[in-house]
Design an enzyme around this catalytic site. Structure first.
Site, mmCIF file in Angstrom:
data_model
loop_
_atom_site.group_PDB
_atom_site.id
_atom_site.type_symbol
_atom_site.label_atom_id
_atom_site.label_comp_id
_atom_site.label_asym_id
_atom_site.label_seq_id
_atom_site.Cartn_x
_atom_site.Cartn_y
_atom_site.Cartn_z
ATOM 1 N N ASN A 1 -18.743 92.291 -55.085
ATOM 2 C CA ASN A 1 -19.762 91.683 -55.934
ATOM 3 C C ASN A 1 -20.650 90.858 -55.028
ATOM 4 O OD1 ASN A 1 -21.261 90.176 -57.801
ATOM 5 N ND2 ASN A 1 -19.597 88.711 -58.102
ATOM 6 N N GLY A 2 -21.891 91.293 -54.808
ATOM 7 C CA GLY A 2 -22.774 90.484 -53.982
ATOM 8 C C GLY A 2 -23.726 91.294 -53.141
ATOM 9 N N GLU A 3 -24.329 90.601 -52.171
ATOM 10 C CA GLU A 3 -25.339 91.201 -51.301
ATOM 11 C C GLU A 3 -25.087 90.748 -49.866
ATOM 12 O OE1 GLU A 3 -27.363 93.221 -52.848
ATOM 13 O OE2 GLU A 3 -26.895 92.541 -54.881
ATOM 14 N N ARG B 1 -21.061 97.847 -61.955
ATOM 15 C CA ARG B 1 -22.177 97.767 -61.023
ATOM 16 C C ARG B 1 -23.492 97.389 -61.694
ATOM 17 N NH1 ARG B 1 -25.634 102.191 -57.570
ATOM 18 N NH2 ARG B 1 -26.351 100.723 -55.979
ATOM 19 N N CYS C 1 -22.476 92.243 -59.344
ATOM 20 C CA CYS C 1 -21.572 93.167 -60.017
ATOM 21 C C CYS C 1 -20.383 92.379 -60.544
ATOM 22 C CB CYS C 1 -21.109 94.263 -59.057
ATOM 23 S SG CYS C 1 -22.469 95.175 -58.278
ATOM 24 N N ASP D 1 -25.916 98.012 -48.987
ATOM 25 C CA ASP D 1 -25.721 96.903 -48.059
ATOM 26 C C ASP D 1 -24.247 96.578 -47.864
ATOM 27 O OD1 ASP D 1 -26.269 96.091 -50.894
ATOM 28 O OD2 ASP D 1 -25.520 94.176 -50.169
#
Length: 759
Positions: A78-80, A53, A2, A102
Site C-alpha cells: 500500500n503506497g508509492e 488496488r 491501496c 513503482d
C-alpha cells in the site's frame, strides 16, 4: 493508495484453500474503499495475503501481488515509491521487470540488498513481503507512518491489515473497544514520551510504529521487530554547522523536489488549499510542475479566520482551478448514518469537525473530478518547522521563544511524573521556576534520556501525534473516497534536515516556521508568505462549527446519542447516562457550545464499541453530498452579497426588522481600576445585573450598532446612519436575537432602549 491484509498460521499448519481464502476475501472487502479498482488473494502454505488496488501508477499492468521471476518472492504494498525510476537505474538495471509499477522495484532491491534496501527508499508505504526461501514474512511501515498497518497476534495466528476493521474481520480476533486508552488519550497526547506505544483504540490490536520492520519466521512463528529509521539518531556534528541561509536554501530545494516527486501519477492530482503557508507553499511549487485542482472548505469559520479568502486569492494567483466547497451549517443534511460511516472509516474516537470537513471535501473532489485519485496536503510542516511554537506551547499575549522553552520543560516534567508515579509534594515543589527534585532523578526513574533542548521535546510529541491523529485521519478520510493523500513536508530528507539544524539556530529557524517562510521568499508574495498561522476552522467563529456538530447530535431525535448510550451505559457501563444527557441538554446554554467535543467524543466511543462487536456490519449511508461548490470571481462582491447568509438563521429577522432590548438587559462599560472586569473601557452585557456576555475589543462596530437600537429604527436604517455593512454586524445580530438580548418588535415599541452605564 491501496489496502492490504493477511494472516499467518503460527503453528505452521497449511491454510485451507476454501475456508481461508473466504476469510481473506472478507478481510479485503473491509478495505474495498481503499482499493476500488481490483482485488486479489494469495495463499502459500501457512500464509494468506489479500490486496485491494487503487490504480494510480501503471494502470494497465500494476496489479498485485507482485512476484519475482523465480516466484520466490511475493509482495503486496500500500503506497508509492517516488524514486523508483532512480532505484531501477542505480541498482536493478540488469533485472527483468514484469510491470511499470513503482512497487515492483522493492522485490529486486530486497533480492540484492536484503533489508538494507529500506535505506534507499523515498516514499510512503506499508507492505508485506513473502520470502519463501528464507521462510519469512516481512512487514514494514514507512519512516513517518503515512501509511497505516495494524496487527493482532495470539498463540495460533498473526493477523494484519491496513485498517482495524480488516483485522476485526478475521474470526480468530478477540478484541473489544479499549475504553481506558480512548478516555485518556486527549489528556496525554501533549506530553513528550519517546517510548509511548501507539494505540489502535481496540484491545490486543496494535500499530506497527513508523520506521519499523517486523519479521515473522513462518516455521517457528517467532517475531522480531526493529526500527530501521529514527531521526533522533542523526548527529548534528555529522557535518559542520552551517549559516542559517544554507539550511534555508537546502530546505527550499528539498521541498521543491519532494513536491515534484509526489506528483508522480497517471491520474489527476489535487491539493487541499487552506490559505495557510503550508498548503500555499505546496500549491505554488506544484503549479510549476503539473496542472492540479485546488479544493477549499468554505464555511463561516474559514471566512472569518481568513483562510477561505486567502485560498481563493492564491488559487487565482497560481492559476489553479479553484473549487470553493460550501458548508452551510444551517442547511447541511446531517443524516446520522453519514456520521456513522465517517466514524467507521476513521476508526478513532478523536473525531469531529476536521474529519467531517475533510471526508466530504475528498468525496466532493472525487465526484467533481472523477479521475482525481491523488491529493497533496500541507500536513507535517507544523510538526517539524515549529508551527505550534507561538500557539499551543505559549501564552496568547506576548508569545516568545523563551516562553515556548519554559512550557516544553513543564510538559517534559509532567510526562516524567506521569511515568514515575511520583506525585508527592516533594516532586511538585518549586521556587522561581526551578523544581526541588531534579529532572535528572525523575528521568533516571523512567529510563528517559534528557532532551537536548525544548524543540527536541516538541518533535517527540508530534512524531507520536502524527501517527495517532493527523496522518491517521488524513489517510482514512481520503482512503474512504478512493483518494490517496500525499504529504511533501514529510519527505524524510526534509525531516532529517530539520534535525541537522544546530540548537543555536532553533529559535531563528523554527520560531513560527521561519525556515519555511524564508525558503518561500522567492516564490510567494508577503501577503501569503507572512500570513499568521490560523488553525483549520478554529477562530472567532468556531461556535458555528460547534453548532454544526451539535445539530449532528440532535438529528433524527438524537439518534447518535441514543445509539451510543446503549454501549456507554448499558453494554460497557462506562458513563452515567443521566449526567451525559444533562451535559448534552445544557450545550445550547453556552453560546460557544464549548463542551460539544466532549459529548461527541463519547458518542464516537460508543459507535466504535458497537463496530467492534459487529465488524462486518456495513454502514447504510449512500445519500447525496450535503455540500455544494460555489464559483467566486470577486471575493469582496461575493462576501457582501452572500457571506452573511451563512449566519442568517432567525426567520423573523431581516433588514426591515425593528429591534429593542429584552427585559432586564443592561450594557455597561468598565471603569479604570474596576477589579471585577478585565480592561477598562470594555463593554459587557448584564441581564438583571448578572454578567452574561463580554464584548471583546474587536466588537466595537457591534457596540456602535447597539447604541442606536431604540425600538423605532429598522436594522437597515441603523446601518445607513452609522455607515456599516450587513456583514459587519449580522452574525452578532443573529446571536443577540437567539439569546434574547435583542427582540424583534412589530409594531415598534416605545421605551425599548437599554441603559448604558459604567459598572
Amino acid at each position: 493508495m491501496c489496502g492490504i491484509a493477511g494472516f499467518v498460521r503460527l503453528d505452521g499448519m497449511a491454510l485451507s484453500r476454501e475456508t481461508d481464502r473466504r476469510i481473506l476475501r472478507t478481510m479485503a472487502q473491509q478495505l474495498a474503499h481503499r482499493g476500488p479498482d481490483d482485488e486479489k488473494t494469495f495463499l502459500w502454505t501457512n500464509v494468506g495475503l489479500s490486496f485491494r488496488r487503487l490504480a494510480i501508477v501503471d494502470l494497465a499492468t500494476g496489479a498485485q501481488p507482485l512476484r519475482s521471476d523465480d516466484e520466490r518472492l511475493a509482495l503486496i504494498c500500500n503506497g508509492e515509491i517516488y524514486n523508483h525510476l532512480d532505484l531501477r537505474s542505480r541498482f536493478c538495471s540488469s533485472q527483468h521487470f514484469r510491470t511499470a509499477s513503482d512497487c515492483e522495484v522493492l522485490l529486486h532491491l530486497y533480492d540484492r540488498l536484503g533489508l538494507a534496501f529500506l535505506d534507499q527508499l523515498n516514499g510512503i508505504y506499508a507492505f508485506a513481503l513473502l520470502d519463501k526461501r528464507r521462510q519469512k514474512l516481512i512487514l514494514c511501515r514507512d519512516r513517518l507512518g503515512v501509511k497505516p498497518l495494524f496487527y493482532y497476534c495470539d498463540a495460533n495466528v498473526f493477523i494484519f491489515g491496513s485498517e482495524v476493521k480488516a483485522v476485526l474481520a478475521h474470526p480468530n480476533v478477540k478484541s473489544g473497544f479499549h475504553w481506558a486508552e480512548a478516555l485518556s488519550y486527549r489528556n496525554s497526547m501533549n506530553y513528550p514520551d519517546r517510548d509511548r506505544k501507539l494505540s489502535s483504540f481496540f484491545e490486543n490490536i496494535y500499530q506497527l510504529p513508523a520506521g519499523h520492520v517486523l519479521e515473522i519466521d513462518l516455521a517457528s512463528g517467532a517475531q522480531k521487530a526493529r526500527s530501521y529509521w529514527d531521526p533522533r539518531s542523526i548527529r548534528r556534528d555529522a557535518e559542520p554547522a552551517q549559516d542559517e541561509s544554507v539550511y534555508i536554501r537546502r530546505y527550499r530545494e528539498l521541498l521543491d523536489d519532494a513536491v515534484k516527486m509526489q506528483l508522480m501519477a497517471d491520474v489527476e492530482c489535487g491539493i487541499f488549499l487552506s490559505g495557510g503557508i503550508d498548503s500555499l507553499a505546496v500549491a505554488r511549487l506544484a503549479s510549476r510542475h503539473k496542472a492540479i485542482h485546488a479544493f477549499t472548505v468554505l464555511s463561516q469559520s474559514t471566512i472569518t479566520n481568513g483562510d477561505a479568502p486567502t485560498a481563493c486569492a492564491a488559487a487565482k494567483f497560481f492559476g489553479l482551478p479553484s473549487h470553493m466547497v460550501l458548508y452551510d451549517w444551517r442547511e447541511l443534511d446531517l443524516d446520522p448514518s453519514l456520521w456513522r460511516k465517517i466514524i467507521r472509516q476513521v476508526e478513532t474516537p478523536i473525531a469531529g469537525a476536521e474529519q467531517f470537513y475533510k471526508f466530504l471535501l475528498h468525496a466532493h473532489a472525487r465526484k467533481r473530478v472523477p479521475n482525481l485519485k491523488v491529493m497533496l496536503l500541507g500536513s507535517g510542516s507544523d510538526e517539524f518547522n515549529g508551527g505550534y511554537s507561538k500557539s499551543a506551547f505559549n501564552t496568547p499575549d506576548g508569545p516568545s521563544w523563551a516562553e515556548f522553552e519554559k512550557n516544553l520543560r513543564y510538559r517534559d516534567r509532567e510526562s516524567l511524573l506521569h511515568r514515575s508515579g511520583d506525585w508527592s509534594a516533594y516532586a511538585n515543589a518549586s521556587l522561581d521556576d526551578e523544581w526541588l527534585i531534579s529532572r535528572d532523578f525523575l528521568a533516571e526513574q523512567t529510563g528517559a534520556p534528557p532532551y537536548d533542548g525544548a524543540f527536541d521535546a516538541y518533535r517527540d510529541i508530534y512524531r507520536h501525534m502524527l501517527q495517532m491523529y493527523q496522518l491517521w485521519h488524513e489517510d482514512r478520510t481520503s482512503a474512504a473516497n478512493g483518494v490517496e493523500a500525499r504529504v511533501p513536508f514529510l519527505d524524510h530528507r526534509i525531516v532529517e534536515l530539520t534535525y541537522l539544524v544546530p540548537k543555536a539556530l532553533h529559535e531563528k529557524l523554527f520560531w513560527d516556521k521561519a525556515i519555511l517562510r524564508e525558503a518561500m521568499k522567492p516564490d510567494l508574495p508577503d501577503e501569503f508568505r507572512l500570513r499568521p498561522k490560523t488553525p483549520f476552522f478554529i477562530g472567532e467563529d468556531l461556535r458555528y462549527t460547534r453548532r454544526l456538530l451539535y445539530n449532528l447530535l440532535c438529528a433524527h431525535d438524537n439518534a447518535l446519542l441514543e445509539e451510543a448510550l446503549v454501549e456507554l451505559s448499558e453494554t460497557a457501563r462506562v458513563v452515567n447516562k443521566d449526567v451525559l444527557w444533562s451535559l448534552f441538554k445544557k450545550l445550547p446554554d453556552d453560546p460557544e457550545y464549548a463542551n460539544v467535543d466532549m459529548v461527541l467524543d463519547l458518542v464516537n466511543m460508543g459507535l466504535l464499541a458497537a463496530m467492534g462487536r459487529t465488524p462486518l456490519e456495513a454502514c447504510a449511508w449512500e445519500g447525496p453530498l450535503p455540500v455544494t461548490e460555489v464559483a467566486i470571481d470577486d471575493w469582496s462582491a461575493w462576501r457582501q452579497k452572500f457571506g452573511i447568509s451563512l449566519v442568517r438563521r432567525a426567520p423573523t429577522l431581516d433588514r426591515d426588522s425593528v429591534l429593542c432590548f429584552a427585559d432586564g438587559i443592561r450594557i455597561v462599560c468598565s471603569e479604570a481600576g474596576d477589579p471585577r472586569l478585565k480592561e477598562d473601557g470594555d463593554y459587557y452585557i448584564l441581564r438583571h445585573n448578572a454578567l452574561e456576555f463580554a464584548l471583546e475589543p474587536q466588537l466595537k462596530p457591534w457596540v456602535r450598532f447597539l447604541r442606536h437600537v431604540d425600538g423605532a429604527q429598522s436594522v437597515a436604517e441603523i446601518l445607513d446612519e452609522i455607515g456599516m455593512s450587513d456583514a459587519e454586524v449580522w452574525k452578532h445580530l443573529e446571536e443577540a436575537v437567539e439569546y434574547n438580548v435583542l427582540c424583534v418588535v412589530s409594531p415598534p415599541e416605545a421605551g425599548a432602549q437599554a441603559s448604558w452605564s459604567a459598572l
